[in-house]
Design an enzyme around this catalytic site. Structure first.
Site, PDB file in Angstrom:
ATOM      1  N   ASP A  96      34.216  46.543  37.290  1.00 37.20           N
ATOM      2  CA  ASP A  96      35.570  46.905  37.706  1.00 37.20           C
ATOM      3  C   ASP A  96      35.679  47.097  39.214  1.00 37.20           C
ATOM      4  OD1 ASP A  96      33.985  49.164  37.609  1.00 37.20           O
ATOM      5  OD2 ASP A  96      35.414  50.389  36.490  1.00 37.20           O
ATOM      6  N   HIS A  97      34.587  47.510  39.842  1.00 38.41           N
ATOM      7  CA  HIS A  97      34.554  47.749  41.291  1.00 38.41           C
ATOM      8  C   HIS A  97      33.122  48.099  41.671  1.00 38.41           C
ATOM      9  CE1 HIS A  97      34.183  51.962  40.240  1.00 38.41           C
ATOM     10  NE2 HIS A  97      35.258  51.827  39.471  1.00 38.41           N
ATOM     11  N   THR A 142      38.169  52.990  31.697  1.00 45.49           N
ATOM     12  CA  THR A 142      37.950  51.575  31.393  1.00 45.49           C
ATOM     13  C   THR A 142      38.194  51.243  29.923  1.00 45.49           C
ATOM     14  OG1 THR A 142      36.409  51.399  33.235  1.00 45.49           O
ATOM     15  CG2 THR A 142      36.349  49.639  31.601  1.00 45.49           C
ATOM     16  N   ASP A 185      30.598  49.433  35.026  1.00 47.20           N
ATOM     17  CA  ASP A 185      31.448  50.243  35.898  1.00 47.20           C
ATOM     18  C   ASP A 185      30.691  50.577  37.187  1.00 47.20           C
ATOM     19  OD1 ASP A 185      33.115  52.307  37.034  1.00 47.20           O
ATOM     20  OD2 ASP A 185      33.956  52.619  35.043  1.00 47.20           O
ATOM     21  N   HIS A 193      37.932  57.432  28.254  1.00 47.11           N
ATOM     22  CA  HIS A 193      37.770  57.265  29.698  1.00 47.11           C
ATOM     23  C   HIS A 193      38.540  56.028  30.169  1.00 47.11           C
ATOM     24  CE1 HIS A 193      35.439  58.003  33.473  1.00 47.11           C
ATOM     25  NE2 HIS A 193      35.475  59.220  32.973  1.00 47.11           N
ATOM     26  N   SER A 213      39.070  53.199  38.662  1.00 46.87           N
ATOM     27  CA  SER A 213      38.655  52.537  37.420  1.00 46.87           C
ATOM     28  C   SER A 213      39.824  52.227  36.503  1.00 46.87           C
ATOM     29  CB  SER A 213      37.626  53.399  36.682  1.00 46.87           C
ATOM     30  OG  SER A 213      36.407  53.426  37.383  1.00 46.87           O
ATOM     31  N   HIS A 258      34.312  54.854  45.487  1.00 52.94           N
ATOM     32  CA  HIS A 258      34.404  53.403  45.302  1.00 52.94           C
ATOM     33  C   HIS A 258      34.532  52.699  46.646  1.00 52.94           C
ATOM     34  CE1 HIS A 258      36.400  54.201  41.102  1.00 52.94           C
ATOM     35  NE2 HIS A 258      35.192  54.737  41.219  1.00 52.94           N
ATOM     36  N   GLU A 264      31.297  48.657  27.788  1.00 54.09           N
ATOM     37  CA  GLU A 264      31.243  49.177  29.148  1.00 54.09           C
ATOM     38  C   GLU A 264      29.963  49.964  29.407  1.00 54.09           C
ATOM     39  OE1 GLU A 264      33.481  52.155  32.319  1.00 54.09           O
ATOM     40  OE2 GLU A 264      33.413  52.652  30.184  1.00 54.09           O
ATOM     41  N   ASP A 272      28.384  53.649  37.336  1.00 50.00           N
ATOM     42  CA  ASP A 272      29.332  54.248  38.279  1.00 50.00           C
ATOM     43  C   ASP A 272      28.991  55.702  38.565  1.00 50.00           C
ATOM     44  OD1 ASP A 272      32.049  54.359  39.639  1.00 50.00           O
ATOM     45  OD2 ASP A 272      32.367  55.825  38.053  1.00 50.00           O
TER      46      ASP A 272
END
Length: 466
Positions: free
Chosen positions: A308-309, A133, A31, A131, A80, A429, A260, A265
């Site tokens: 994811d980003h 994800t 993440d 969460h 996310s 992000h 994950e 993140d």
């Protein structure tokens, strides 16, 4: 004779196709892990060895490596939940959605496809099980903040193994009403709940379906950062190992496992580079567990690693043509724990801590002055914040998505980034590319730049999910 040759050719091609199908699928999601988070970690490791260059992470040595775009249906910068939904279902959706499309219709996830194809399924994370994800793989809710409702979707999915820090709202609905605890509901659905690794080892053999979370009393939102880890803390590599052992016991028809690394993140939201790089290393250590399994089943195993980003707009170099990533080794703990240490000092000294006492704390926790010389401007930044928050007692905590930070800790983090020559464009992000790495059965499907929606589709194709 000609007909016989056609039959033999068909059988041969069918056999080759079957042999290449992925019976075991590992899907790793870092993440917030953009390209620079990975590259920076490898340069950080190389500098620790006293050289310039990269020390490869295991997953960057995989034979397939590319990048993916991450935009959501509603914005070029995704959150996310929309990104998790894209990685789980192969469909774009609005920021905030969990397993639903733009019109709030339920989307089928690759994990659900795996389950319908007869595979065992695991969904795991270093943050809470509910969460964004992990939720995107088993839940279907219009908003990611509906933690209680997301948790209720967990037994409905019927997956075999879940793991993470815990549950954020185990007895409070999205509209803030008290509700029956999710734990008995989950247990009544046939799940065994293990709190901690020791309890998991005791209960796993007799459990039909399992949920592994942290020990009683631990913060349910997440596992501790790797940089802050203490003896006995549950780790992502341990979760990965536990998932493999559980998903392969009994009738082994193969599995799908999502893992994950959620706190990459969180550290990027806090612009805390040392903590970021240690979290990427921790994800790679979880990948190493999967790779050991892959070596035993190389023709039947697919490992995919992506993100994811990107978070933070991490820049490797500010101003000068230099990086000093080795300096980050002097940071002993995350920004979160440094903030707590400063708060504790404030309480201990009844708000009257001297500058020398504060300097001693920063020297111990961050290496300032002792190992890392500061410029006049950097020391002034710290001293000014000390004067404001300790002397004048004007304490304004810095807030990021997952942390509230003592102002002096926030200043110390900025100084550390300056010393390492790491830059940040955001505390949120960004729309940057994310990496994609793959090895094993079907990994050839992941060649070439792609969109994140392509990844679960290609996994399903590699594994032959219906």
């Amino acid at each position: 004779m000609k007909r016989l040759m056609y039959v033999l050719l068909f059988v041969l091609l069918t056999g080759v196709s079957y042999a290449q199908q992925a019976k075991y699928v590992f899907y790793f999601i870092g993440d917030g892990m953009g390209v620079n988070q990975v590259n920076g970690t490898e340069m950080y490791l190389a500098e620790q060895e006293g050289r310039i260059g990269v020390k490869p992470l295991l997953f960057t040595t995989f034979p397939v490596g590319t990048v993916a775009t991450t935009f959501s249906a509603t914005n070029s910068v995704t959150d996310s939940s929309a990104a998790g939904t894209a990685l789980a279902t192969g469909a774009k959706t609005y920021n905030g959605a969990i397993g639903m499309d733009d019109d709030k219709n339920v989307l089928q996830t690759v994990a659900e496809k795996a389950k319908k194809s007869g595979k065992k399924v695991g969904v795991t994370t270093s943050v809470s099980v509910d969460h964004a994800t992990p939720a995107a793989f088993y839940a279907h809710q219009p908003n990611r903040s509906m933690y209680y409702e997301i948790a209720l979707d967990l037994p409905k999915a019927g997956f075999d193994f879940y793991a993470g820090g815990g549950f954020l709202k185990p007895s409070t609905t999205a509209d803030k009403k008290e509700a029956p605890s999710i734990f008995p509901i989950i247990e009544e659905a046939g799940y065994t709940i293990a709190r901690g690794l020791d309890e998991y080892k005791t209960k796993a053999a007799d459990a039909k379906k399992m949920i592994l979370i942290q020990k009683e009393g631990a913060v349910p939102s997440c596992l501790p950062y790797a940089i802050d880890r203490e003896e006995g803390d549950l780790t992502l590599p341990e979760i990965t190992e536990s998932a493999i052992s559980f998903l392969t016991k009994g009738n082994n028809k193969g599995f799908f496992l999502m893992v994950e690394g959620g706190k990459i993140d969180w550290a990027c939201h806090g612009n805390d580079p040392a903590t970021v790089f240690e979290e990427v290393i921790d994800l790679d250590n979880a990948v190493k567990v999967a790779y050991e399994f892959y070596k035993k089943h190389p023709k039947e195993t697919l490992i995919v690693v992506t993100a994811d980003h990107e978070t933070g707009g991490l820049g490797l170099g500010i101003g000068k043509y230099e990086l000093h990533l080795k300096s980050l080794l002097n940071q002993k703990q995350s920004q979160d724990l440094l903030s707590k240490a400063i708060t504790d000092l404030r309480k201990e000294k009844s708000g009257k801590a001297s500058w020398d006492e504060v300097k001693a704390l920063l020297a111990d926790k961050m290496g300032f002055w002792k190992e890392l010389p500061l410029t006049w401007e950097q020391e002034k930044m710290l001293r000014d914040e000390y004067e404001t928050s300790f002397v004048k007692n004007k304490i304004v905590f810095e807030e990021s998505l997952y942390a509230k930070t003592e102002p002096l800790a926030a200043a110390a983090k900025k100084v550390m980034s300056q010393i390492a020559m790491v830059g940040w464009t955001s505390s949120s992000h960004t729309a940057g590319y994310v990496p994609v790495f793959a090895i094993g059965a079907g990994s050839g499907l992941f060649v070439g730049k792609m969109d994140n929606t392509e990844i679960p589709k290609r996994i399903a194709k590699a594994a032959g999910y219906k």
